[in-house]
Design a protein around this motif. Structure first.
Motif, PDB file in Angstrom:
ATOM      1  N   LEU A  72      42.888 -19.806   7.442  1.00  0.00           N
ATOM      2  CA  LEU A  72      44.124 -19.548   8.362  1.00  0.00           C
ATOM      3  C   LEU A  72      44.010 -20.033   9.713  1.00  0.00           C
ATOM      4  O   LEU A  72      44.769 -20.323  10.507  1.00  0.00           O
ATOM      5  CB  LEU A  72      44.418 -18.084   8.403  1.00  0.00           C
ATOM      6  N   TYR A  73      42.640 -19.795  10.161  1.00  0.00           N
ATOM      7  CA  TYR A  73      42.277 -20.578  11.372  1.00  0.00           C
ATOM      8  C   TYR A  73      42.346 -22.164  11.870  1.00  0.00           C
ATOM      9  O   TYR A  73      42.179 -22.207  12.775  1.00  0.00           O
ATOM     10  CB  TYR A  73      40.992 -19.758  11.872  1.00  0.00           C
ATOM     11  N   HIS A 125      40.693  -8.153  16.967  1.00  0.00           N
ATOM     12  CA  HIS A 125      39.475  -8.753  16.842  1.00  0.00           C
ATOM     13  C   HIS A 125      39.544 -10.344  17.046  1.00  0.00           C
ATOM     14  O   HIS A 125      38.897 -11.206  16.170  1.00  0.00           O
ATOM     15  CB  HIS A 125      38.759  -8.698  15.502  1.00  0.00           C
ATOM     16  N   LEU A 126      40.582 -10.592  17.592  1.00  0.00           N
ATOM     17  CA  LEU A 126      40.985 -12.181  17.755  1.00  0.00           C
ATOM     18  C   LEU A 126      40.010 -13.040  18.802  1.00  0.00           C
ATOM     19  O   LEU A 126      39.920 -14.288  18.841  1.00  0.00           O
ATOM     20  CB  LEU A 126      42.086 -12.558  18.265  1.00  0.00           C
ATOM     21  N   ASP A 127      39.195 -12.008  19.522  1.00  0.00           N
ATOM     22  CA  ASP A 127      38.225 -12.954  20.649  1.00  0.00           C
ATOM     23  C   ASP A 127      36.839 -12.947  20.396  1.00  0.00           C
ATOM     24  O   ASP A 127      36.128 -13.161  20.716  1.00  0.00           O
ATOM     25  CB  ASP A 127      38.495 -12.325  22.003  1.00  0.00           C
ATOM     26  N   ARG A 153      34.103 -12.086  12.922  1.00  0.00           N
ATOM     27  CA  ARG A 153      35.284 -11.372  12.331  1.00  0.00           C
ATOM     28  C   ARG A 153      35.189 -11.653  10.700  1.00  0.00           C
ATOM     29  O   ARG A 153      35.999 -10.623  10.102  1.00  0.00           O
ATOM     30  CB  ARG A 153      36.502 -12.602  12.920  1.00  0.00           C
ATOM     31  N   TYR A 154      34.705 -12.473  10.295  1.00  0.00           N
ATOM     32  CA  TYR A 154      34.574 -12.570   8.904  1.00  0.00           C
ATOM     33  C   TYR A 154      33.759 -11.317   8.268  1.00  0.00           C
ATOM     34  O   TYR A 154      34.187 -11.047   7.384  1.00  0.00           O
ATOM     35  CB  TYR A 154      33.966 -13.986   8.240  1.00  0.00           C
ATOM     36  N   LEU A 155      32.725 -11.157   8.755  1.00  0.00           N
ATOM     37  CA  LEU A 155      31.846 -10.249   8.194  1.00  0.00           C
ATOM     38  C   LEU A 155      32.541  -8.616   8.511  1.00  0.00           C
ATOM     39  O   LEU A 155      32.592  -8.189   7.617  1.00  0.00           O
ATOM     40  CB  LEU A 155      30.381 -10.241   8.903  1.00  0.00           C
ATOM     41  N   GLY A 196      33.689  -6.692   5.377  1.00  0.00           N
ATOM     42  CA  GLY A 196      33.095  -5.323   5.093  1.00  0.00           C
ATOM     43  C   GLY A 196      34.226  -4.182   4.979  1.00  0.00           C
ATOM     44  O   GLY A 196      34.140  -3.272   4.071  1.00  0.00           O
ATOM     45  N   ASP A 197      35.615  -4.290   5.501  1.00  0.00           N
ATOM     46  CA  ASP A 197      36.688  -3.446   5.558  1.00  0.00           C
ATOM     47  C   ASP A 197      37.209  -3.812   3.879  1.00  0.00           C
ATOM     48  O   ASP A 197      37.507  -2.787   3.656  1.00  0.00           O
ATOM     49  CB  ASP A 197      37.515  -4.051   6.616  1.00  0.00           C
ATOM     50  N   ILE A 198      37.142  -4.961   3.700  1.00  0.00           N
ATOM     51  CA  ILE A 198      37.680  -5.230   2.439  1.00  0.00           C
ATOM     52  C   ILE A 198      36.869  -4.615   1.257  1.00  0.00           C
ATOM     53  O   ILE A 198      37.454  -3.908   0.354  1.00  0.00           O
ATOM     54  CB  ILE A 198      37.715  -6.594   1.956  1.00  0.00           C
TER      55      ILE A 198
END
Length: 306
Positions: A16-17, A46-48, A54-56, A60-62
């Motif tokens: 997506l990025y 967390h876009l910055d 961001r991936y980690l 972790g949330d997933i």
């Protein structure tokens, strides 16, 4: 499966990025914003942060069952999925039932009867395979919903019976291409089995023809049919996006299409990962069922290991 899912999660997150645009631009709707407001939006989503951070954080949330918060709908992604996933699963189950019943019957009849029946089935299945799902959706919607008024033209309905009524045309549109594919695979597998030596021996011993077809022809064709069934379920999951959009069905397919156009990263990532997980689950089930349908697979692996 765990390693594959981990690799897929990285691809889903990173893809997506690479696309142009960003969620912050959608949230601002073209309006200018102060640097402080833009920084607040970037911090909230967390876009910055660096890409791997961001991936980690997302991974972790997933793992904890947190798919994040939808940028478009301003609510938890898990709530959106809980509201829409049952509709998509019902559509897939209905379409799969149509594919299995009609596809197997057509393949069986074409292989057993041959001649003109076989030719008619081949022509019909060729037309079905050459008709994309979105084209079938438009044709069925125009004929049976708009002109004849037999079925609703859009929506998913309320309650199980109303949902089944609303999803009948979408299920047929979704199943048409796959009916042709399954019928042709079933026919080819059964024709090959009909020419095998054990079928000739069974007939020479006076075994009734119906029993020969059921036990020695169709049963020996189930391995090929079951393998194709895994591909069919996977195709159904993908094609729901086109059909749900055509019939305005509030499932995860339409949600994925809308979320992609609005750069709703958390929603697109969650749906894509769920589709990958469903793909892998279907393939696992097929691999577990194949030895039960065709014991020669297990015997062959044991012989090679010895």
């Amino acid at each position: 499966m765990a390693a594959t899912l981990l690799g897929a999660s990285f691809v889903v997150f990173g893809a997506l990025y690479l696309a142009p645009g960003n969620p912050a631009g959608f949230l601002l709707s073209g309006r200018s914003a102060s640097p402080e407001a833009l920084a607040a939006i970037n911090a909230q989503y967390h876009l910055d942060d660096p890409f791997f951070v961001r991936y980690l954080h997302w991974l972790g949330d997933i793992v904890q069952g947190d798919f994040g918060r939808s940028i478009t709908y301003r609510t938890e992604v898990s709530r959106l999925l809980a509201d829409r996933l049952p509709t998509t699963l019902l559509l897939v189950v209905m379409a799969l039932a149509v594919v299995v019943v009609i596809g197997l019957v057509l393949g069986w009849v074409a292989a057993v009867r041959g001649g003109g029946t076989d030719s008619a089935v081949l022509v019909g299945t060729t037309l079905a395979v050459g008709t994309p799902s979105f084209v079938a959706a438009v044709l069925l919607q125009g004929l049976f919903a708009v002109n004849l008024g037999w079925f609703p033209s859009s929506g998913s309905g309320d309650g199980l019976l109303d949902q089944v009524w609303h999803l009948t045309l979408p299920a047929i549109a979704l199943a048409l291409y796959l009916i042709g594919m399954l019928a042709r695979v079933t026919r080819s597998a059964m024709v090959e089995a009909l020419d095998s030596e054990h079928v000739t021996v069974a007939r020479s011993r006076g075994v009734p023809e119906g029993q020969v077809i059921r036990r020695h022809v169709f049963r020996n064709s189930l391995g090929t049919v079951l393998t194709t069934g895994g591909l069919i379920v996977s195709t159904l999951l993908v094609c729901t996006i086109l059909v749900e959009t055509a019939f305005s069905i509030g499932g995860i397919g339409q949600l994925l299409e809308l979320s992609t156009s609005t750069k709703d990263f958390p929603t697109v990532q969650a749906i894509s990962l769920i589709i990958v997980a469903l793909f892998m689950t279907v393939n696992l089930i097929v691999d577990l069922l194949l030895p039960l349908v065709d014991p020669r697979i297990t015997l062959g692996s044991r012989s090679s290991s010895v």
